[in-house]
Design a protein around this motif. Sequence first.
Motif, PDB file in Angstrom:
ATOM      1  N   UNK A 192       0.808  -1.217   0.000  1.00 10.37           N
ATOM      2  CA  UNK A 192       0.000   0.000   0.000  1.00 10.37           C
ATOM      3  C   UNK A 192       0.845   1.273   0.000  1.00 10.37           C
ATOM      4  N   UNK A 193       2.113   1.161  -0.317  1.00 13.19           N
ATOM      5  CA  UNK A 193       3.004   2.313  -0.189  1.00 13.19           C
ATOM      6  C   UNK A 193       3.176   3.103  -1.481  1.00 13.19           C
ATOM      7  N   UNK A 194       2.332   2.863  -2.474  1.00 13.81           N
ATOM      8  CA  UNK A 194       2.433   3.620  -3.734  1.00 13.81           C
ATOM      9  C   UNK A 194       1.031   3.962  -4.220  1.00 13.81           C
ATOM     10  N   UNK A 195       0.900   5.135  -4.828  1.00 11.66           N
ATOM     11  CA  UNK A 195      -0.385   5.555  -5.371  1.00 11.66           C
ATOM     12  C   UNK A 195      -0.735   4.724  -6.620  1.00 11.66           C
ATOM     13  N   UNK A 196      -1.989   4.290  -6.758  1.00 12.58           N
ATOM     14  CA  UNK A 196      -2.381   3.518  -7.939  1.00 12.58           C
ATOM     15  C   UNK A 196      -2.067   4.214  -9.254  1.00 12.58           C
ATOM     16  N   UNK A 197      -2.222   5.540  -9.297  1.00 16.96           N
ATOM     17  CA  UNK A 197      -1.942   6.258 -10.547  1.00 16.96           C
ATOM     18  C   UNK A 197      -0.474   6.158 -10.909  1.00 16.96           C
TER      19      UNK A 197
END
Length: 211
Positions: free
Chosen positions: A159-164
């Motif tokens: 969960x440490x990165x933005x999906x975009x």
Amino acid sequence: MPSQGSREPAGSAADRPAPRRRRADAERSRSAIVDAAVRLLGERPEASVEAIAAAAGVTRQTVYAHYPSRSEVLTAVFDRVTAETDAALDAARLDELPAATGLLRLLDVSWEIADRYPGLRHADPPPADRKEEAEQHRPITERLERIARRGQESGEFARDAEPRWLAAATVALGHAAGAEVAAGRMTPAAAADALRTGVLRLYGAEADAEV
């Protein structure tokens, strides 16, 4: 017999089919040009407008009437491939699969389509502004963002990165894999495997996810 100066009544069929025929003829010409360009550029990325016209069975002037430059022909080719990718990804029903499985399936479907047109890896994409480039990548990026969110919510992905950002990075890795194949440094199969492994690591997913 109509008197001099009289007009055909409104709704008369006289000459009305002509504009429709012209539009139909124009659409057939455009389709033939793009079909020929996809086929020819897949074999010879450097193919000229003259060669594309000959393969399409039309004159060079006809090509330029529809596409005023070679760059616009290329844009039409990449638009065709984008539409094909969009349809194939719809058929894959990615949202019904576990996130990691859907991610790998998206990569495989996209790579399979790229393999149908190997010469396009050598063709320089037409210059595009950011809006046009985003639209070309839309079938991939929108689905990648959805998959990334689902995987983060389910715990399949870190969960440490933005999906975009994950979506943009995945597209960049796909381009890098294609460039390695185009340069002859990797086989398509090796590049596809490397892409799968690299993307799973990028998302923080388990390496044993399966399609």
